[in-house]
Design an enzyme around this catalytic site. Structure first.
Site, PDB file in Angstrom:
ATOM      1  N   ARG A   1       0.819  -1.217   0.000  1.00 36.87           N
ATOM      2  CA  ARG A   1       0.000   0.000   0.000  1.00 36.87           C
ATOM      3  C   ARG A   1       0.851   1.264   0.000  1.00 36.87           C
ATOM      4  O   ARG A   1       0.372   2.334  -0.362  1.00 36.87           O
ATOM      5  CB  ARG A   1      -1.006  -0.031   1.149  1.00 36.87           C
ATOM      6  CG  ARG A   1      -2.114  -1.048   0.910  1.00 36.87           C
ATOM      7  CD  ARG A   1      -3.064  -1.136   2.093  1.00 36.87           C
ATOM      8  NE  ARG A   1      -2.456  -1.733   3.252  1.00 36.87           N
ATOM      9  CZ  ARG A   1      -2.409  -3.035   3.513  1.00 36.87           C
ATOM     10  NH1 ARG A   1      -2.978  -3.885   2.673  1.00 36.87           N
ATOM     11  NH2 ARG A   1      -1.830  -3.491   4.596  1.00 36.87           N
TER      12      ARG A   1
ATOM     13  N   GLU B   1       2.964  -9.130  15.591  1.00 37.10           N
ATOM     14  CA  GLU B   1       2.261  -9.487  16.824  1.00 37.10           C
ATOM     15  C   GLU B   1       2.428 -10.994  17.095  1.00 37.10           C
ATOM     16  O   GLU B   1       2.722 -11.416  18.200  1.00 37.10           O
ATOM     17  CB  GLU B   1       0.788  -9.114  16.681  1.00 37.10           C
ATOM     18  CG  GLU B   1       0.105  -8.973  18.016  1.00 37.10           C
ATOM     19  CD  GLU B   1      -1.339  -8.533  17.860  1.00 37.10           C
ATOM     20  OE1 GLU B   1      -1.759  -8.216  16.732  1.00 37.10           O
ATOM     21  OE2 GLU B   1      -2.039  -8.548  18.887  1.00 37.10           O
TER      22      GLU B   1
HETATM   23  P1  AMP Z   1       3.301  -2.125  11.700  1.00 40.09           P
HETATM   24  O1  AMP Z   1       4.557  -2.801  11.270  1.00 40.09           O
HETATM   25  O2  AMP Z   1       2.620  -2.798  12.852  1.00 40.09           O
HETATM   26  O3  AMP Z   1       3.499  -0.642  11.947  1.00 40.09           O
HETATM   27  O4  AMP Z   1       2.260  -2.278  10.520  1.00 40.09           O
HETATM   28  C1  AMP Z   1       2.301  -1.434   9.432  1.00 40.09           C
HETATM   29  C2  AMP Z   1       1.968  -2.151   8.147  1.00 40.09           C
HETATM   30  O5  AMP Z   1       0.865  -3.040   8.278  1.00 40.09           O
HETATM   31  C3  AMP Z   1       1.579  -1.154   7.073  1.00 40.09           C
HETATM   32  O6  AMP Z   1       2.155  -1.581   5.860  1.00 40.09           O
HETATM   33  C4  AMP Z   1       0.066  -1.206   7.031  1.00 40.09           C
HETATM   34  O7  AMP Z   1      -0.399  -1.163   5.704  1.00 40.09           O
HETATM   35  C5  AMP Z   1      -0.316  -2.514   7.695  1.00 40.09           C
HETATM   36  N1  AMP Z   1      -1.286  -2.380   8.784  1.00 40.09           N
HETATM   37  C6  AMP Z   1      -1.081  -2.713  10.099  1.00 40.09           C
HETATM   38  N2  AMP Z   1      -2.170  -2.499  10.833  1.00 40.09           N
HETATM   39  C7  AMP Z   1      -3.104  -2.008   9.996  1.00 40.09           C
HETATM   40  C8  AMP Z   1      -4.468  -1.564  10.174  1.00 40.09           C
HETATM   41  N3  AMP Z   1      -5.091  -1.591  11.351  1.00 40.09           N
HETATM   42  N4  AMP Z   1      -5.126  -1.101   9.082  1.00 40.09           N
HETATM   43  C9  AMP Z   1      -4.504  -1.055   7.871  1.00 40.09           C
HETATM   44  N5  AMP Z   1      -3.243  -1.473   7.647  1.00 40.09           N
HETATM   45  C10 AMP Z   1      -2.541  -1.934   8.699  1.00 40.09           C
END
Ligand code: AMP
Length: 174
Positions: free
Chosen positions: A61, A98
């Site tokens: 994305r 997670e």
């Molecule tokens: P993180 O590594 O936990 O910061 O997750 C970020 C990545 O996961 C990004 O590429 C987001 O597109 C996706 N992502 C994680 N959580 C969500 C969410 N609640 N809604 C949309 N995309 C998410």
């Protein structure tokens, strides 16, 4: 148009991709040309004087606005991808999710020490993906790293994983 108007267009999808997650769906924003223009103008104005030479988009994305921004900033576009997708020699970085872990990769010849880099993703959640992308870029020893996301889920404190020498901004906070 204001950033609050864009925020109203983001769609919450309950329990996607797994139970307990509220997925912030930006396809409802990107389908509207005026919102794409508003967001890309806002980011362009933020970074136009920073001498950005490469925009890095995080799969998948982060490719959408990352590519638009690279064109506006007259910078190159570099993809950071999940393991096994890039064709040439790559550096890899493992990071914690997670449950379990993931690996992202970037081509070894994507950047050099003269680059000023802007890393872009659609959303910051726990910060693992962005922090791993920053570590990948640091292997290549660029001049300066900036990063941004459109959305930040502040309750997850992802910002804490971003090192203090890297400037991070997000446009929409929850
Ligand atoms: P993180 O590594 O936990 O910061 O997750 C970020 C990545 O996961 C990004 O590429 C987001 O597109 C996706 N992502 C994680 N959580 C969500 C969410 N609640 N809604 C949309 N995309 C998410």
């Amino acid at each position: 148009m204001t950033i609050e108007d864009v925020k109203k267009e983001i769609r919450d999808i309950q329990d996607f991709p797994s139970k307990g997650i509220v997925f912030k769906d930006l396809t409802t924003v990107f389908k509207n040309a005026q919102y794409i223009q508003f967001l890309s103008d806002m980011l362009y104005n933020q970074y136009k004087d920073y001498g950005i030479t490469k925009v890095i988009g995080i799969e998948s994305r982060g490719f959408i606005m990352g590519a638009i921004l690279s064109e506006k900033l007259n910078a190159g576009f570099i993809p950071v991808r999940k393991k096994g997708k890039l064709p040439a020699e790559s550096y890899e970085m493992e990071y914690q999710l997670e449950y379990g872990s993931a690996i992202i990769e970037m081509h070894k010849d994507a950047l050099d020490e003269n680059d000023v880099v802007l890393i872009h993703d659609d959303l910051l959640a726990t910060g693992g993906t962005l922090a791993a992308s920053i570590s990948l870029v640091k292997i290549l020893g660029v001049k300066k790293i900036y990063c941004n996301t459109i959305v930040e889920l502040t309750a997850l404190h992802g910002r804490k994983l971003i090192e203090s020498d890297v400037e991070f901004i997000s446009l929409i906070k929850y």
